[in-house]
Design a protein around this motif. Structure first.
Motif, mmCIF file in Angstrom:
data_model
loop_
_atom_site.group_PDB
_atom_site.id
_atom_site.type_symbol
_atom_site.label_atom_id
_atom_site.label_comp_id
_atom_site.label_asym_id
_atom_site.label_seq_id
_atom_site.Cartn_x
_atom_site.Cartn_y
_atom_site.Cartn_z
ATOM 1 N N TYR A 166 0.909 -1.239 0.035
ATOM 2 C CA TYR A 166 0.023 -0.015 -0.015
ATOM 3 C C TYR A 166 0.971 1.353 0.017
ATOM 4 O O TYR A 166 0.717 2.262 -0.913
ATOM 5 N N GLY B 255 -10.061 6.215 -3.718
ATOM 6 C CA GLY B 255 -8.914 5.334 -3.139
ATOM 7 C C GLY B 255 -8.345 4.474 -3.834
ATOM 8 O O GLY B 255 -7.299 3.891 -3.770
ATOM 9 N N ALA B 256 -9.725 3.629 -4.381
ATOM 10 C CA ALA B 256 -9.109 2.306 -5.130
ATOM 11 C C ALA B 256 -8.503 2.536 -6.609
ATOM 12 O O ALA B 256 -7.529 2.072 -6.665
ATOM 13 N N PHE B 257 -8.973 3.635 -7.320
ATOM 14 C CA PHE B 257 -8.068 3.856 -8.570
ATOM 15 C C PHE B 257 -6.760 4.448 -8.206
ATOM 16 O O PHE B 257 -5.885 4.175 -9.046
ATOM 17 N N CYS C 287 -4.596 3.378 -6.087
ATOM 18 C CA CYS C 287 -3.603 2.306 -5.835
ATOM 19 C C CYS C 287 -3.594 1.043 -6.990
ATOM 20 O O CYS C 287 -3.289 0.004 -6.755
ATOM 21 N N ASP C 288 -4.468 1.404 -8.024
ATOM 22 C CA ASP C 288 -4.672 0.327 -9.072
ATOM 23 C C ASP C 288 -3.813 0.341 -10.122
ATOM 24 O O ASP C 288 -3.690 1.403 -10.943
ATOM 25 N N ILE C 289 -2.823 -0.355 -10.147
ATOM 26 C CA ILE C 289 -1.726 -0.326 -11.264
ATOM 27 C C ILE C 289 -1.483 -1.845 -12.001
ATOM 28 O O ILE C 289 -2.332 -2.648 -11.693
ATOM 29 N N VAL D 199 -4.878 -3.390 -5.760
ATOM 30 C CA VAL D 199 -5.832 -3.108 -4.574
ATOM 31 C C VAL D 199 -6.250 -4.295 -3.657
ATOM 32 O O VAL D 199 -5.813 -4.012 -2.468
ATOM 33 N N PRO E 228 -6.650 2.653 5.473
ATOM 34 C CA PRO E 228 -6.559 3.656 4.512
ATOM 35 C C PRO E 228 -7.301 3.390 3.333
ATOM 36 O O PRO E 228 -7.735 4.385 2.467
ATOM 37 N N LEU E 229 -7.912 2.340 3.126
ATOM 38 C CA LEU E 229 -8.653 2.016 1.856
ATOM 39 C C LEU E 229 -10.043 2.294 2.249
ATOM 40 O O LEU E 229 -11.021 1.412 1.810
ATOM 41 N N LYS E 230 -10.321 3.314 2.591
ATOM 42 C CA LYS E 230 -11.783 3.662 2.995
ATOM 43 C C LYS E 230 -12.801 3.621 1.890
ATOM 44 O O LYS E 230 -13.918 2.945 2.430
ATOM 45 N N GLY E 231 -12.430 4.002 0.742
ATOM 46 C CA GLY E 231 -13.606 4.013 -0.373
ATOM 47 C C GLY E 231 -14.033 2.577 -0.861
ATOM 48 O O GLY E 231 -15.063 2.149 -0.982
ATOM 49 N N ALA E 232 -12.961 1.946 -0.676
ATOM 50 C CA ALA E 232 -13.137 0.254 -1.185
ATOM 51 C C ALA E 232 -13.784 -0.359 -0.097
ATOM 52 O O ALA E 232 -14.554 -1.057 -0.280
ATOM 53 N N MET F 136 -11.479 -0.944 -12.837
ATOM 54 C CA MET F 136 -10.221 -1.487 -11.826
ATOM 55 C C MET F 136 -9.600 -2.790 -12.466
ATOM 56 O O MET F 136 -10.257 -3.682 -13.164
ATOM 57 N N THR F 137 -8.494 -2.954 -12.322
ATOM 58 C CA THR F 137 -7.705 -4.011 -12.775
ATOM 59 C C THR F 137 -8.421 -5.157 -12.316
ATOM 60 O O THR F 137 -8.955 -5.441 -11.045
ATOM 61 N N VAL G 202 -16.789 -4.392 -4.797
ATOM 62 C CA VAL G 202 -15.804 -3.231 -5.355
ATOM 63 C C VAL G 202 -15.614 -3.319 -6.742
ATOM 64 O O VAL G 202 -15.763 -2.529 -7.568
#
Lengths: 480, 480
Positions: A5, A35-37, A39-41, A254, B32-36, B221-222, B254
């Motif tokens: 993270y 938040g998800a986007f 961290c999304d790679i 994520v 920290p992954l609040k939205g998810a 998302m991936t 999600v």
């Protein structure tokens, strides 16, 4: 050591511009899933590769491994499902025989189908009237292996969905005397071994492969899990082959970040997490102690403190009624309703407010209950039951020509599809098994109770109407 | 009509307390992954079930279906991987013969292994010196089907990873004359058919099954994707069986919300999305027009405008050198480096700032390039190449006893594992194929270039050292 993270956040803040997947380009302005986007790679430099891990992800898997004490631990981003498929696929040769508990998750049956396995079942017992599968004993396994000496692996679920634990240590010993591996589907037991007051982890009890969902009882996102290998009976490279097969080649960072955050959290806070869980559990038990009729199933029977099975003694209320009241009148969403009970899941991340609301609700429900004549639930019994007769092996039957048959004409026919209640998705019937009158009665009962029954089609005027249709049909193997 | 994301937000705000999975209980304070976490639930009332969809998820799948115009569309939460596995598993009987392009994704080979299929390959051609697989023509398929009349299905990838498109319409026609289904792995083509200037979607060109990754070229998302069925050659119920097998029984809400948001976004904004994409593409092409040596591969060759293949003409720089400069000096992260080129992905969600930075970088690199004598890249050639000789079928060879063999002694041996560059993960060698001297030369070249080569082990003093070891070994089928 950095976690996944943190590294993702550093990247997001670094000014590095993404000319790669994913297509959202971490462009947060246009999405609510910021938040998800962020961290999304994809697998860019320095971010390792789940399927060939050598850096960041390997280090994170090693942290998880240290927490649980296996020889090797791998991340799961396709749920325990992918763990069970991989475990069963690598533990024995295609076409081999596996000894399994009937109360296994659907993914076990799917693995058996894909790998054309012969399934021999361990004795099945039910805790009546709760409809809960009993645990497996070392004696069960010993006797079954004597009857089926060519079994190449044993598959059990412990804890079960409802929290009943088997003697993993004793069963592992029996398996290892025969040099065959024990696979434990511990999807519901990722919190085991995290402190005093929760059962020991299957990993330390000698299982060869253990599958953990992280999202079920620990703070991680749904669809995340771990698979652990220990000992020399399983080749971790072969397990890895199947993990590569059954999991996306574009695994979500994520989900991986969520796994790593969860593990880091547990490494640092497992004592607090378990203390909270036990405090909530104790509070609920204490809070309903004076109820006349509302009961919580004892931890002597369901050993996992996370699973709070509530029922109304003397059968004053069905599981579904209790479920509906909790949900509609108290805004408390249970995990599942059974015939006579409701299953609630608690963890170390619950809140005192939520627990208090539950206790208040259960006490009010208790007061509202009339003293009506009803079935006595105080005396639970353990009853063995006969499994459906296997007329064709699963791996053959599922591929045979099928036809849809009205329930009233299905007795004696061979099932062409799985039939199960969801949750938890344990089959009542698998393809190839004979449909008995008893089972048809049970199905009629579930329909009447409005339970979520999968594998039965509901028709009206020739059209599939989902749950609301009036004519019920079951998929059978076509008669020649 | 409500979308999944909206419903999840409503639930989060409703005060409904979760006594169910996931174990994080939407407790946002500690993550920290609040939205998810806020949107992460399990299959509770009113939220449907991906594997038996009747409500919210079915409606969302129908929206996606309407956007693409198939007969039926299903969500993928285990990536295109699960779509390819399911498509291949349902399109032909176990043990059957499938006609496939060699440049297929690893998941195709995995499906062939699981289902014990015989693979016959379509002719393989490479665009030299770029190392890009050529497209497949209707004539290729026609000739191959005449040679292999028992083939039960055809599998192609269009667009390819680099954006080269095949004549799906013509190929579908050939397949349908023989009443066999065409599966198109269009993982990289989810944006096709979304407006003028992007190629037509494989769904509307007559393919029977089309697999789309959503995260590759659209804003999702991936690990998310779609699978579409059209026509009568594929049984959607059988496809659904395999989707249930290969995907988690705890699918992430999600990821599903991200799919639904992406589809809704495209329904409303596809024209803008495509216009932006084309504007960025045009801008890049315009921006390097005056470069002396830096080139963008023409859309006549790579039809997908999302794929920007950059190379230095006359070979003044290798792909890896260009990649490193873009990344380290300009903070531009490409998707991949090839032998002589770098692949960049652009979408409608890029930013003008990012595109401008790329143009500036490419112009500066062009100015820095010396006029040195080098290989002429201006004349691209299409070369057919011979595929490795199959000595054992994949499904047998992968399960045979193995041994690790130093590269210099491997010529003539049978491969025991896949060897591939990642990305894109197309095999150079599959289990069962003979290891040729030419391939060993190629591998030596890739090692020297520092490419990400999977399936070759690197040892030092008997210890596997990952990429840094000095002795290279390849897994071979054990010699008797």
């Amino acid at each position: 050591m950095p976690d996944i993270y943190q590294e993702l956040c550093k990247l997001a803040d670094s000014g590095m511009y993404p000319f790669h997947m994913p297509g959202h380009k971490r462009n947060l302005e246009s999405t609510p899933l910021k938040g998800a986007f962020r961290c999304d790679i994809t697998e860019i430099d320095d971010f390792d590769n789940l399927h060939d891990e050598k850096g960041l992800i390997l280090e994170a898997e090693e942290r998880a491994n240290e927490l649980y004490g296996a020889d090797k631990t791998f991340f799961l981003v396709n749920g325990s499902t992918s763990g069970v498929l991989s475990a069963v696929s690598c533990a024995l040769k295609e076409g081999g025989r596996i000894l399994a508990a009937r109360g296994s998750h659907r993914s076990f049956y799917h693995a058996a189908y894909l790998r054309r396995l012969e399934i021999s079942y361990l004795p099945a017992r039910i805790l009546s009237p709760f409809g809960i599968y009993d645990s497996i004993t070392a004696e069960d396994v010993k006797a079954a292996l004597e009857k089926e000496p060519d079994a190449e692996a044993v598959f059990i679920t412990s804890p079960t969905y409802e929290g009943r634990c088997s003697d993993v240590r004793g069963i592992a010993k029996i398996c290892h005397e025969r040099k065959i591996p024990l696979i434990v589907d511990a999807a519901h037991g990722a919190h085991f071994g995290m402190g005093e007051g929760v059962p020991e982890s299957a990993v330390l009890q000698g299982a060869d492969i253990v599958i953990h969902s992280l999202h079920k009882t620990l703070p991680s996102m749904t669809q995340t899990g771990l698979i652990h290998v220990k000992g020399s009976l399983i080749d971790p490279d072969l397990l890895k082959r199947f993990l590569r097969i059954y999991q996306s080649s574009s695994p979500s960072y994520v989900l991986m970040a969520s796994i790593d955050l969860c593990i880091r959290y547990m490494v640092e806070n497992k004592r607090d997490f378990v203390e909270n869980l036990l405090k909530y559990r104790e509070k609920i038990e204490e809070g309903v102690r004076n109820c006349r009729k509302v009961r919580i199933m004892s931890k002597n029977i369901l050993q996992d403190p996370s699973k709070v099975l509530v029922y109304v003694d003397f059968g004053g209320m069905t599981g579904q009624q209790l479920y509906d009241i909790l949900r509609e009148e108290y805004a408390l969403q249970p995990e599942m309703s059974g015939d006579v009970s409701v299953l609630l899941i608690i963890t170390g991340w619950d809140t005192t407010e939520g627990i208090d609301r539950l206790i208040r609700a259960l006490n009010e429900i208790d007061r509202r209950l009339q003293d009506k004549e009803a079935k006595d639930l105080s005396g639970m019994t353990v009853t063995g039951f006969e499994l459906p007769k296997v007329r064709e092996p699963l791996s053959m039957a599922w591929d045979m020509a099928k036809e849809s048959v009205p329930l009233e004409k299905a007795q004696g026919r061979i099932a062409g599809e799985f039939v199960n209640l969801y949750p938890p998705g344990i089959p009542l019937l698998t393809p190839g098994e004979e449909i008995s009158g008893k089972l048809l009665q049970d199905i009629a009962g579930y329909i009447q109770e409005g339970r979520n029954l999968q594998g039965i089609e509901f028709y009206e005027n020739g059209e599939n109407k989902g749950i609301i249709g009036s004519r019920r049909e079951i998929i059978c193997v076509k008669q020649r």
